[in-house]
Design a protein around this motif. Structure first.
Motif, PDB file in Angstrom:
ATOM      1  N   HIS A  73      24.311  -8.527 -18.050  1.00  0.00           N
ATOM      2  CA  HIS A  73      24.934  -9.840 -18.208  1.00  0.00           C
ATOM      3  C   HIS A  73      25.765  -9.792 -19.482  1.00  0.00           C
ATOM      4  N   TRP A  84      24.023 -20.561 -20.236  1.00  0.00           N
ATOM      5  CA  TRP A  84      24.986 -21.153 -19.304  1.00  0.00           C
ATOM      6  C   TRP A  84      25.982 -22.003 -20.097  1.00  0.00           C
ATOM      7  N   HIS A 122      30.353 -15.245 -14.512  1.00  0.00           N
ATOM      8  CA  HIS A 122      29.100 -16.005 -14.436  1.00  0.00           C
ATOM      9  C   HIS A 122      29.442 -17.457 -14.122  1.00  0.00           C
ATOM     10  N   HIS A 123      28.447 -18.352 -14.229  1.00  0.00           N
ATOM     11  CA  HIS A 123      28.679 -19.740 -13.803  1.00  0.00           C
ATOM     12  C   HIS A 123      29.779 -20.425 -14.624  1.00  0.00           C
ATOM     13  N   ASP A 209      24.854 -14.821  -6.603  1.00  0.00           N
ATOM     14  CA  ASP A 209      23.786 -15.658  -7.141  1.00  0.00           C
ATOM     15  C   ASP A 209      23.755 -17.003  -6.409  1.00  0.00           C
TER      16      ASP A 209
HETATM   17  C1  FUL Z   1      20.191 -16.903 -12.157  1.00  0.00           C
HETATM   18  C2  FUL Z   1      21.287 -17.343 -13.117  1.00  0.00           C
HETATM   19  O1  FUL Z   1      21.368 -18.712 -13.270  1.00  0.00           O
HETATM   20  C3  FUL Z   1      20.971 -16.633 -14.412  1.00  0.00           C
HETATM   21  O2  FUL Z   1      21.819 -17.027 -15.452  1.00  0.00           O
HETATM   22  C4  FUL Z   1      21.084 -15.158 -14.138  1.00  0.00           C
HETATM   23  O3  FUL Z   1      22.412 -14.829 -13.831  1.00  0.00           O
HETATM   24  C5  FUL Z   1      20.173 -14.741 -13.010  1.00  0.00           C
HETATM   25  C6  FUL Z   1      20.333 -13.317 -12.580  1.00  0.00           C
HETATM   26  O4  FUL Z   1      20.347 -15.535 -11.887  1.00  0.00           O
HETATM   27  O5  FUL Z   1      20.148 -17.558 -10.990  1.00  0.00           O
END
Ligand code: FUL
Length: 488
Positions: A73, A84, A122-123, A209
């Protein structure tokens, strides 16, 4: 073992060592006339067991064989001590000082990870390669004057280190204004996918995800179609058809782990991946996160509860603001690896005399000795009408062990429902020392230390005639986990 079977086995092993060379020579000569002759051996042909469907695809078998991957990450969150961020942090804040993806890939390789997965977006929505489809990406970062490409750096480093490369692309996007218009967002998401699948060489795994996606409608079918078109070998994980989420972020697979699952009303091979961060609940780097680093024992426990139960472990190690994996985390990883290496260094079965309750067609091709080596496409199998049975190992002198590894030949499907481990005790009686349910790709029994001259691996229940691909017996490192004997 009966004399003729033993003789057959010796003959079979010599034949399979010599024959390919002879067959190759014959094939070479004959190829100009058409198909090569069908081999040189006159051994009785015993057909292998019928596969128990559904079975894994070749790509899924290759994935199982990696056993472990490294999750990285890395992104805008790395620079804000947040897990986040909400999509409003400026691209200028992304600025690794000594980006060194080769270190990530080399360490991953060194600790036995077969692949690496990078969070490309990422988000928060920040994209780690210079795409023209959004301004919220590395083009607007001071890093390498906006000319840098994290994805290329990591993909190239993985190739150089000899591990597979995959990417995480968050469907949920807190920055992208088009996110509110599902169709427009699908177009955006697909154009990112297209670039990632086109410009960075072979992709091993695409990780979607599920977090934050509730209530949003995505065009999954077209995402999958694009991936399978552009990279037919890539596996789609979590929100996808090829690999399932194990259901927690602690690296723990359940005691009973079936690879076959019901998905959209159909039974499919849908194996589990266990993702867990090496720093407790921190996927991204935090400047004060070192105190959250898992201990050696915690990591060992994770290994035995994921890989040791037949799942694949995806261990997250987050690069820091310089662009390196932190020294403390690397040190822990190497410690962990060296304990595992020490534990699994000497396989005591190499000294054993093998016997089985039943050998398929009485053929040396399916003899228990076929379990000496892993992933060599040779395995022990019984006749079709046998659903239980055992493999027995005898030693000339007593051995001391506390780990026992079993593997099914999953290419023929997952079959075994229950099994147990027995030893001959000092009084000459069989004593059950461990029992468990499924085996699948791998099962590791961690047991209190035993001393014996005989071990029996008993298959107690199976959906079809059982197969075993590998049996390993080990005495663990003094630094590995110890299981106390009952009453101690
Ligand atoms: C989760 C994410 O919200 C976390 O931040 C992270 O990426 C993890 C692998 O999955 O759902």
């Amino acid at each position: 073992m009966d004399f003729f079977l033993k003789l057959g086995l010796i003959f079979f092993i010599s034949v399979i060592t010599i024959c390919p060379k002879l067959m190759y020579a014959t094939a070479k000569e004959d190829s100009k006339y058409g198909s090569p002759k069908s081999g040189c051996c006159s051994l009785k042909i015993v057909s292998p067991p019928e596969p128990l469907h559904p079975i894994p695809s070749t790509q899924q078998v290759r994935w199982h064989q990696q056993e472990m991957g490294m999750f990285c990450h890395f992104g805008i969150n790395t620079f804000h001590n947040e897990e986040w961020t909400d999509g409003t942090k400026t691209p200028e804040s992304f600025n690794p000082t000594h980006f060194n993806p080769q270190q990530w890939a080399d360490i991953a390789k060194q600790v036995g990870m077969g692949y690496l997965i990078l969070t490309v977006k990422h988000h928060d929505g920040f994209v780690l390669y210079p795409t023209m489809h959004t301004d919220y990406c590395v083009r607007f970062s001071p890093w390498e004057n906006g000319q840098g490409d994290v994805v290329k750096g990591v993909a190239d480093a993985c190739r150089k280190a000899g591990i597979y490369f995959g990417f995480y692309l968050s469907p949920w996007d807190r920055h992208e204004p088009r996110y509110n218009d599902c169709k427009a967002y699908d177009r955006y998401f697909m154009s990112l996918l297209d670039e990632l699948l086109t410009n960075y060489g072979p992709i091993f795994e695409v990780w979607f995800d599920g977090a934050g996606t509730e209530g949003h409608v995505y065009d999954w079918d077209n995402y999958y179609k694009l991936i399978k078109e552009k990279q037919p070998d890539a596996l789609i994980a979590i929100c996808g058809p090829d690999i399932r989420w194990v259901g927690n972020e602690r690296g723990l697979a359940p005691e009973t782990l079936w690879n076959v699952q019901e998905r959209e009303g159909k039974k499919v091979w849908y194996p589990a991946e266990c993702d867990v961060p090496i720093r407790e609940r921190q996927w991204f780097y935090h400047t004060d996160g070192e105190k959250k680093l898992l201990s050696l024992n915690q990591l060992l426990r994770i290994y035995y509860h994921s890989v040791g139960r037949g799942a694949v472990l995806l261990l997250n190690v987050s690069p820091d603001r310089s662009g390196h994996l932190p020294e403390s985390d690397v040190k822990r990883l190497l410690e962990w690896r060296s304990v595992l290496n020490e534990t699994f260094k000497v396989n005591l079965t190499e000294r054993a005399d093998w016997e089985a309750s039943n050998i398929r067609g009485n053929s040396p091709e399916f003899a228990p000795e076929m379990c000496l080596k892993e992933n060599d496409n040779r395995y022990w199998a019984t006749d079709d009408n046998q659903r239980t049975g055992y493999v027995r190992l005898r030693f000339n002198t007593p051995i001391v062990f506390d780990r026992l590894v079993l593997k099914e030949h999953i290419q023929l499907g997952q079959r075994i429902e229950e099994h147990s481990i027995w030893i001959k005790n000092k009084k000459g009686k069989w004593e059950k020392i461990s029992s468990a349910t499924t085996i699948g790709y791998k099962r590791i029994h961690c047991i209190p230390e035993q001393k014996t001259k005989e071990i029996k691996i008993q298959i107690d229940k199976s959906l079809a005639c059982p197969t075993l691909d590998f049996i390993g017996v080990y005495n663990s490192s003094p630094h590995d986990l110890k299981i106390p004997k009952k009453g101690k």
